[in-house]
Design a protein around this motif. Structure first.
Motif, mmCIF file in Angstrom:
data_model
loop_
_atom_site.group_PDB
_atom_site.id
_atom_site.type_symbol
_atom_site.label_atom_id
_atom_site.label_comp_id
_atom_site.label_asym_id
_atom_site.label_seq_id
_atom_site.Cartn_x
_atom_site.Cartn_y
_atom_site.Cartn_z
ATOM 1 N N HIS A 153 0.811 -1.229 0.000
ATOM 2 C CA HIS A 153 0.000 0.000 0.000
ATOM 3 C C HIS A 153 0.839 1.271 0.000
ATOM 4 N N GLY A 154 1.726 1.421 0.955
ATOM 5 C CA GLY A 154 2.532 2.642 1.069
ATOM 6 C C GLY A 154 3.426 2.876 -0.138
ATOM 7 N N ARG A 155 3.871 1.814 -0.773
ATOM 8 C CA ARG A 155 4.732 1.948 -1.955
ATOM 9 C C ARG A 155 3.934 2.281 -3.209
ATOM 10 N N LEU A 156 2.633 1.956 -3.199
ATOM 11 C CA LEU A 156 1.782 2.237 -4.361
ATOM 12 C C LEU A 156 1.247 3.673 -4.369
ATOM 13 N N ILE A 157 1.107 4.262 -3.189
ATOM 14 C CA ILE A 157 0.529 5.611 -3.081
ATOM 15 C C ILE A 157 1.275 6.642 -3.931
ATOM 16 N N PRO A 158 2.616 6.723 -3.884
ATOM 17 C CA PRO A 158 3.307 7.719 -4.724
ATOM 18 C C PRO A 158 3.031 7.540 -6.227
ATOM 19 N N TYR A 159 2.901 6.291 -6.673
ATOM 20 C CA TYR A 159 2.564 6.050 -8.085
ATOM 21 C C TYR A 159 1.165 6.591 -8.381
ATOM 22 N N ALA A 160 0.222 6.271 -7.509
ATOM 23 C CA ALA A 160 -1.157 6.726 -7.708
ATOM 24 C C ALA A 160 -1.241 8.254 -7.704
ATOM 25 N N GLN A 161 -0.464 8.908 -6.842
ATOM 26 C CA GLN A 161 -0.470 10.371 -6.799
ATOM 27 C C GLN A 161 0.053 10.977 -8.096
ATOM 28 N N GLN A 162 0.872 10.229 -8.813
ATOM 29 C CA GLN A 162 1.381 10.684 -10.116
ATOM 30 C C GLN A 162 0.529 10.147 -11.265
ATOM 31 N N ARG A 163 -0.649 9.589 -10.903
ATOM 32 C CA ARG A 163 -1.581 9.019 -11.890
ATOM 33 C C ARG A 163 -0.962 7.854 -12.654
ATOM 34 N N GLN A 164 -0.195 7.040 -11.926
ATOM 35 C CA GLN A 164 0.404 5.829 -12.479
ATOM 36 C C GLN A 164 -0.037 4.651 -11.621
ATOM 37 N N LEU A 165 -0.118 3.485 -12.252
ATOM 38 C CA LEU A 165 -0.471 2.282 -11.520
ATOM 39 C C LEU A 165 0.571 1.201 -11.782
#
Length: 108
Positions: free
Chosen positions: A65-77
């Motif tokens: 979860h914590g590692r995915l959040i920065p990607y999601a904030q940049q509109r990346q998955l």
């Protein structure tokens, strides 16, 4: 596990779910962190195409979860591949299993 979306996914692929069972192989999947999830703020949804087919198990979701959040904030998955098995049982019940192959959390 979300039977409605799994049914829709198989329908979208032109593959009916049967009593003998059927499998979709090597489908692209997306990991979507769900900090808004009321049951688990560390939840990570597994999406295939536009269908929500499940969540990572809670212990695994905590690592991702914590590692995915920065990607999601940049509109990346973060993506991977999924194998989805499904079987129709009596009474119209759908059984399914989703297995994903995604990068290790430590390399994200």
């Amino acid at each position: 596990f979300y039977p409605k979306d799994i049914r829709k996914l198989f329908r979208d692929c032109g593959m009916p779910i049967t009593a003998a069972g059927c499998t979709l192989e090597s489908e692209v999947c997306f990991l979507v962190p769900e900090p808004w999830n009321e049951h688990d703020p560390n939840a990570v949804a597994v999406m295939v195409r536009t269908f929500h087919v499940g969540h990572l198990p809670a212990a695994l979701a905590r690592r991702y979860h914590g590692r995915l959040i920065p990607y999601a904030q940049q509109r990346q998955l973060v993506t991977g591949t999924a194998r989805i098995w499904s079987q129709l049982e009596s009474g119209g019940i759908v059984r399914a299993r989703v297995t994903v192959c995604v990068p290790e959390a430590a390399v994200l």
